[in-house]
Design a protein around this motif. Sequence first.
Motif, mmCIF file in Angstrom:
data_model
loop_
_atom_site.group_PDB
_atom_site.id
_atom_site.type_symbol
_atom_site.label_atom_id
_atom_site.label_comp_id
_atom_site.label_asym_id
_atom_site.label_seq_id
_atom_site.Cartn_x
_atom_site.Cartn_y
_atom_site.Cartn_z
ATOM 1 N N GLU A 59 0.659 -1.278 -0.090
ATOM 2 C CA GLU A 59 -0.043 -0.113 0.093
ATOM 3 C C GLU A 59 0.944 1.216 0.218
ATOM 4 O O GLU A 59 0.537 2.405 -0.678
ATOM 5 C CB GLU A 59 -0.839 -0.163 1.378
ATOM 6 N N ALA A 60 1.886 1.255 0.981
ATOM 7 C CA ALA A 60 2.720 2.448 0.838
ATOM 8 C C ALA A 60 3.449 2.712 -0.366
ATOM 9 O O ALA A 60 3.679 3.917 -0.737
ATOM 10 C CB ALA A 60 3.758 2.187 2.012
ATOM 11 N N TYR A 61 4.036 1.757 -0.730
ATOM 12 C CA TYR A 61 4.927 1.924 -2.070
ATOM 13 C C TYR A 61 3.766 2.308 -3.340
ATOM 14 O O TYR A 61 4.225 3.484 -4.076
ATOM 15 C CB TYR A 61 5.327 0.627 -2.685
ATOM 16 N N HIS A 62 2.714 1.868 -3.544
ATOM 17 C CA HIS A 62 1.873 2.321 -4.612
ATOM 18 C C HIS A 62 1.331 3.672 -4.301
ATOM 19 O O HIS A 62 1.099 4.653 -5.144
ATOM 20 C CB HIS A 62 0.675 1.333 -4.913
ATOM 21 N N LEU A 63 0.933 4.068 -2.940
ATOM 22 C CA LEU A 63 0.498 5.356 -2.882
ATOM 23 C C LEU A 63 1.679 6.547 -3.052
ATOM 24 O O LEU A 63 1.447 7.630 -3.466
ATOM 25 C CB LEU A 63 -0.028 5.586 -1.236
ATOM 26 N N ARG A 64 2.990 6.250 -2.618
ATOM 27 C CA ARG A 64 3.887 6.939 -2.935
ATOM 28 C C ARG A 64 4.067 7.252 -4.419
ATOM 29 O O ARG A 64 4.318 8.310 -4.792
ATOM 30 C CB ARG A 64 5.381 6.520 -2.087
ATOM 31 N N GLU A 65 4.085 6.122 -5.194
ATOM 32 C CA GLU A 65 4.066 6.303 -6.562
ATOM 33 C C GLU A 65 2.923 7.137 -7.109
ATOM 34 O O GLU A 65 3.142 7.879 -7.978
ATOM 35 C CB GLU A 65 3.878 4.895 -7.343
ATOM 36 N N ALA A 66 1.763 6.785 -6.530
ATOM 37 C CA ALA A 66 0.748 7.852 -6.911
ATOM 38 C C ALA A 66 0.894 9.314 -6.804
ATOM 39 O O ALA A 66 0.533 10.120 -7.417
ATOM 40 C CB ALA A 66 -0.604 7.398 -6.355
ATOM 41 N N LEU A 67 1.461 9.658 -5.546
ATOM 42 C CA LEU A 67 1.607 10.852 -5.018
ATOM 43 C C LEU A 67 2.597 11.653 -6.030
ATOM 44 O O LEU A 67 2.615 12.611 -6.396
ATOM 45 C CB LEU A 67 2.138 10.886 -3.678
ATOM 46 N N GLU A 68 3.639 10.829 -6.344
ATOM 47 C CA GLU A 68 4.799 11.149 -7.240
ATOM 48 C C GLU A 68 4.247 11.359 -8.677
ATOM 49 O O GLU A 68 4.508 12.534 -9.400
ATOM 50 C CB GLU A 68 5.737 10.139 -7.526
ATOM 51 N N MET A 69 3.390 10.667 -9.130
ATOM 52 C CA MET A 69 2.597 10.835 -10.404
ATOM 53 C C MET A 69 1.735 11.882 -10.451
ATOM 54 O O MET A 69 1.707 12.734 -11.519
ATOM 55 C CB MET A 69 2.059 9.491 -10.746
ATOM 56 N N ILE A 70 1.091 12.226 -9.483
ATOM 57 C CA ILE A 70 0.324 13.344 -9.527
ATOM 58 C C ILE A 70 0.956 14.640 -9.417
ATOM 59 O O ILE A 70 0.811 15.519 -10.065
ATOM 60 C CB ILE A 70 -0.620 13.179 -8.026
#
Length: 101
Positions: free
Chosen positions: A38-49
């Motif tokens: 969860e943490a990895y994918h959320l960090r990725e999402a934040l970076e992509m946003i």
Amino acid sequence: MAEPATSDQELSRAALAQRISKLLAALERAKRQPNRREAYHLREALEMIENERYVDAEAAVIKAEHLAPLPAHVAKLVPTNNVWGIKQIREALDRLEGREQ
């Protein structure tokens, strides 16, 4: 006087931020921190946003919601084990939304 039109990008960004907030709220209700996936994918999402890659960000949020496995190239990396907690993710989200703490 009419309100200025909101761009599709602004709507996408807001919708993604809301989805991330809801996921964090669900974790708080469950009284647990995000796991590695969860943490990895959320960090990725934040970076992509942040990079205005909203389609990719949505895919990353979906992966977090579905506990998708980590990509093979990062699964065994030591930094992947440094999991962000709810507080760190929420702070990063607030920074993206311009709500500095």
